[in-house]
Design a protein around this motif. Structure first.
Motif, short mmCIF file in Angstrom:
data_model
loop_
_atom_site.label_atom_id
_atom_site.label_comp_id
_atom_site.label_asym_id
_atom_site.label_seq_id
_atom_site.Cartn_x
_atom_site.Cartn_y
_atom_site.Cartn_z
N GLN A 75 34.42 50.97 70.93
CA GLN A 75 34.96 49.64 70.23
C GLN A 75 33.91 48.85 69.45
O GLN A 75 34.04 48.45 68.40
CB GLN A 75 35.42 48.76 71.24
N ASN A 76 32.64 48.75 70.06
CA ASN A 76 31.45 47.88 69.62
C ASN A 76 30.74 48.68 68.54
O ASN A 76 29.86 47.99 67.95
CB ASN A 76 30.74 47.36 70.67
N VAL B 212 34.53 50.91 76.02
CA VAL B 212 33.94 49.80 75.06
C VAL B 212 33.01 50.04 74.10
O VAL B 212 32.61 49.33 73.11
CB VAL B 212 33.52 48.53 76.13
N ARG C 9 38.78 49.32 62.70
CA ARG C 9 39.31 48.10 62.22
C ARG C 9 39.69 47.86 60.89
O ARG C 9 40.83 46.81 60.47
CB ARG C 9 38.35 46.88 62.78
N HIS D 137 43.26 44.63 76.26
CA HIS D 137 42.82 44.97 74.89
C HIS D 137 41.39 44.44 75.01
O HIS D 137 40.99 43.84 75.77
CB HIS D 137 43.47 44.23 73.80
N LEU D 138 40.76 45.05 73.99
CA LEU D 138 38.98 45.00 73.87
C LEU D 138 38.46 45.67 75.20
O LEU D 138 38.67 46.54 75.69
CB LEU D 138 38.90 43.69 73.26
N ASP D 139 37.76 44.53 75.77
CA ASP D 139 36.86 44.87 77.06
C ASP D 139 37.88 44.82 78.10
O ASP D 139 37.21 45.07 79.42
CB ASP D 139 35.68 44.06 77.32
N MET E 76 41.97 48.47 70.82
CA MET E 76 41.62 47.64 70.11
C MET E 76 42.50 47.72 68.74
O MET E 76 42.37 48.68 68.15
CB MET E 76 39.96 47.87 69.74
N HIS F 229 40.95 51.47 76.78
CA HIS F 229 40.89 50.40 76.29
C HIS F 229 41.40 50.50 74.75
O HIS F 229 41.74 51.75 74.52
CB HIS F 229 39.47 50.10 76.00
#
Length: 268
Positions: free
Chosen positions: A71-72, A68, A81, A28-30, A43, A41
Motif C-alpha cells: 500500500q505504501n 501494508v 490509487r 482499510h489501509l493499515d 486501499m 488489507h
C-alpha cells in the motif's frame, strides 16, 4: 473456487446497500480486514465515489513484509490509487507464503479474501488482476495456477514457480518482469541460455506460438526493458527483462494496468 466467488458477486450486485454497509466497517489501509485468524488489507483509489464498480488488483507481498508495505509503495500502491484500482493485499502467515507445491492453503485463503472483497465492494468481475513481488510473485503464480481461470491477468515481479509444473487453471494474460542480475530469486535461465524461459510454463499452458521481440522501452532513463510477447491459442504472454537485480521496477505495475485497461500509458 473463484468461479463460486464470482457467482456470489452477481447476487450481491442486486444489493448495493450490503456493499455499503460492509465497506462502512472501515477495515482499510493499515486497519486489516479479518478472516478468522488471518487478515488482509484494502486501499481504495483516489476519487472513488463509493458506487462505481472497481477494478481489483490482489497483490501478494514479498518475504518478511505485510500487505501494508505494498500500500505504501510508490511502485504499487501509488500506481493503483491513480488508476481507479482497488488494491487488495493479503497477509502471509509469518510474513511469507506457501507456494512450493500444489495444494497450498494460501490459495484457499486468497479465494476467501476475494470473496470478502466482493461482499464489501462493487467490483468489475471482468477486471480482477493478481500480482506479487519476489516470494509474493511466486505465490501469485501458484494462485493463478490453481484458481486463475476467472482472473483477467497475472502480473508477476521477480518470482515464479517451477517451469516444469502443469497448471490446472490459467489466466488469459500473463505479464512477467525479471532482472537478469537477480540473485535473490535467481533469473531462471533456460537450456542453452534461453532468456525467455521464465514464462515457459505459461507459454505451454496457453498454447503460444513463437515469441515476437517488441524492442526496448523505458519508464526511467536508468532502466531499460527488453520485451518479448507471444500470441497464444488461449491468451497472451509478455516478458519484460532488464539488466538489474531484485526489485519492483519503477512504474512497471502501473504501465501494465494502463495497457490492460485500455488507458494511455503514463508514469507514474
Amino acid at each position: 473456487m473463484l468461479r463460486l466467488v464470482l457467482c456470489a458477486l452477481a447476487l450481491l450486485s442486486l444489493a448495493p446497500t450490503l456493499h455499503a454497509e460492509m465497506a462502512a466497517e472501515r477495515c482499510h489501509l493499515d486497519v486489516p480486514c479479518t478472516l478468522g485468524e488471518r487478515s488482509y488489507h484494502v486501499m481504495e483509489p483516489d476519487g472513488w465515489d463509493g458506487e462505481a464498480p472497481l477494478v481489483v488488483l490482489m497483490h501478494f507481498h514479498g518475504w518478511a513484509r505485510t500487505g501494508v508495505h505494498a500500500q505504501n509503495s510508490d511502485r504499487i500502491g501509488a500506481s493503483t490509487r491513480r488508476r481507479s484500482v482497488l488494491l487488495v493485499t493479503p497477509n502471509g502467515r509469518r510474513k511469507t507464503w506457501d507456494f512450493w507445491r500444489a495444494g497450498s492453503e494460501d490459495v484457499g485463503f486468497a479465494d476467501r479474501v476475494l470473496a470478502d472483497v466482493l461482499a464489501r465492494y462493487p467490483v468489475d468481475a471482468q477486471q480482477i488482476y493478481v500480482s506479487g513481488y519476489s516470494y509474493g510473485a511466486a505465490m501469485a503464480w501458484r494462485y493463478a495456477c490453481e484458481s486463475g481461470d476467472d482472473l483477467a491477468a497475472l502480473l508477476a515481479v521477480a518470482g515464479s514457480i517451477d517451469q516444469r509444473e502443469t497448471c490446472a487453471e490459467a489466466p488469459p494474460v500473463v505479464r512477467h518482469v525479471h532482472g537478469l542480475s537477480d540473485t535473490v530469486m535467481d533469473f531462471p535461465m533456460g537450456p542453452g541460455g534461453d532468456s525467455t524461459y521464465p514464462v515457459a510454463l505459461w507459454r505451454a499452458r496457453l498454447g503460444c506460438a513463437a515469441g515476437l521481440g517488441q524492442g526496448n522501452w523505458q519508464l526511467r532513463s536508468f532502466l531499460t526493458f527488453t520485451r518479448t510477447s507471444w500470441a497464444c491459442a488461449k491468451g497472451a504472454v509478455t516478458l519484460d527483462l532488464h539488466p538489474g537485480g531484485h526489485f519492483v521496477p519503477h512504474g512497471w505495475i502501473g504501465r501494465q494496468l494502463d495497457e490492460l485497461m485500455g488507458r494511455a500509458p503514463s508514469y507514474p
